[in-house]
Design a protein around this motif. Structure first.
Motif, short mmCIF file in Angstrom:
data_model
loop_
_atom_site.label_atom_id
_atom_site.label_comp_id
_atom_site.label_asym_id
_atom_site.label_seq_id
_atom_site.Cartn_x
_atom_site.Cartn_y
_atom_site.Cartn_z
N ILE A 11 48.53 21.74 21.29
CA ILE A 11 47.57 21.54 20.21
C ILE A 11 46.37 20.74 20.71
O ILE A 11 45.22 21.12 20.47
CB ILE A 11 48.23 20.87 19.00
N LEU A 12 46.61 19.65 21.41
CA LEU A 12 45.50 18.83 21.89
C LEU A 12 44.61 19.60 22.86
O LEU A 12 43.40 19.41 22.87
CB LEU A 12 46.02 17.55 22.54
N ASN A 13 45.20 20.48 23.64
CA ASN A 13 44.42 21.25 24.61
C ASN A 13 43.69 22.44 24.01
O ASN A 13 42.77 22.98 24.62
CB ASN A 13 45.31 21.72 25.76
N ASN A 14 44.08 22.88 22.81
CA ASN A 14 43.51 24.11 22.25
C ASN A 14 42.91 24.00 20.86
O ASN A 14 42.18 24.90 20.44
CB ASN A 14 44.59 25.20 22.23
N THR A 20 43.55 28.67 15.15
CA THR A 20 44.48 29.76 14.84
C THR A 20 45.50 29.94 15.95
O THR A 20 46.68 30.19 15.69
CB THR A 20 43.70 31.07 14.60
N LYS A 21 45.06 29.82 17.19
CA LYS A 21 45.97 29.92 18.33
C LYS A 21 47.05 28.84 18.26
O LYS A 21 48.21 29.09 18.57
CB LYS A 21 45.18 29.81 19.64
N ASP A 24 49.53 29.92 15.58
CA ASP A 24 50.34 31.04 16.07
C ASP A 24 51.35 30.59 17.13
O ASP A 24 52.51 31.01 17.11
CB ASP A 24 49.46 32.15 16.65
N GLU A 25 50.91 29.76 18.05
CA GLU A 25 51.77 29.34 19.18
C GLU A 25 52.87 28.38 18.74
O GLU A 25 53.98 28.47 19.22
CB GLU A 25 50.91 28.69 20.26
N THR A 26 52.55 27.44 17.83
CA THR A 26 53.53 26.41 17.47
C THR A 26 54.37 26.77 16.25
O THR A 26 55.44 26.19 16.05
CB THR A 26 52.83 25.07 17.17
N GLY A 27 53.87 27.68 15.42
CA GLY A 27 54.59 28.02 14.20
C GLY A 27 54.37 27.01 13.08
O GLY A 27 54.97 27.12 12.02
N HIS A 28 53.49 26.04 13.30
CA HIS A 28 53.16 25.04 12.28
C HIS A 28 51.89 25.48 11.56
O HIS A 28 51.01 26.09 12.16
CB HIS A 28 52.93 23.67 12.92
N SER A 29 51.80 25.15 10.29
CA SER A 29 50.59 25.49 9.52
C SER A 29 49.44 24.61 9.96
O SER A 29 49.64 23.54 10.57
CB SER A 29 50.85 25.29 8.03
N LEU A 30 48.23 25.04 9.65
CA LEU A 30 47.04 24.25 9.97
C LEU A 30 47.10 22.89 9.28
O LEU A 30 46.74 21.88 9.86
CB LEU A 30 45.78 25.02 9.60
#
Length: 87
Positions: A11-14, A20-21, A24-30
């Motif tokens: 998350i910190l890197n993207n 949105t990535k 999608d990648e973590t499965g956690h909501s915004l």
């Protein structure tokens, strides 16, 4: 649902370039991701939001060290501003 260290790093890197990535990648909501970032801000003393999470703070500190600003480690305030935790 808790975050893994790998997810927080991702998350910190993207997050800044592609929220949105991160979802999608973590499965956690915004909204969950934003709360996790608020948690880091709380641990740094910039947000009144509980005490923070030591693992999130550890990963954020590593991120600040590896992403210097003007040749110096990123400050806690700069980190929080970068991620929209504070203005």
């Amino acid at each position: 649902m808790k975050y893994t260290e790998k997810q927080v790093k991702f998350i910190l890197n993207n997050y800044i370039t592609n929220e949105t990535k991160c979802v999608d990648e973590t499965g956690h909501s915004l909204s969950s991701i934003k709360l996790m970032l608020q948690n880091i801000g709380a641990s740094y003393g910039f947000v009144n939001f509980g005490k923070g999470n030591p693992m999130y703070t550890k990963v954020a500190d590593e991120y600040r060290q590896s992403n210097p600003v003007f040749g110096e480690p990123m400050t806690k305030k700069s980190f929080c501003m970068r991620f929209g935790i504070i203005k």
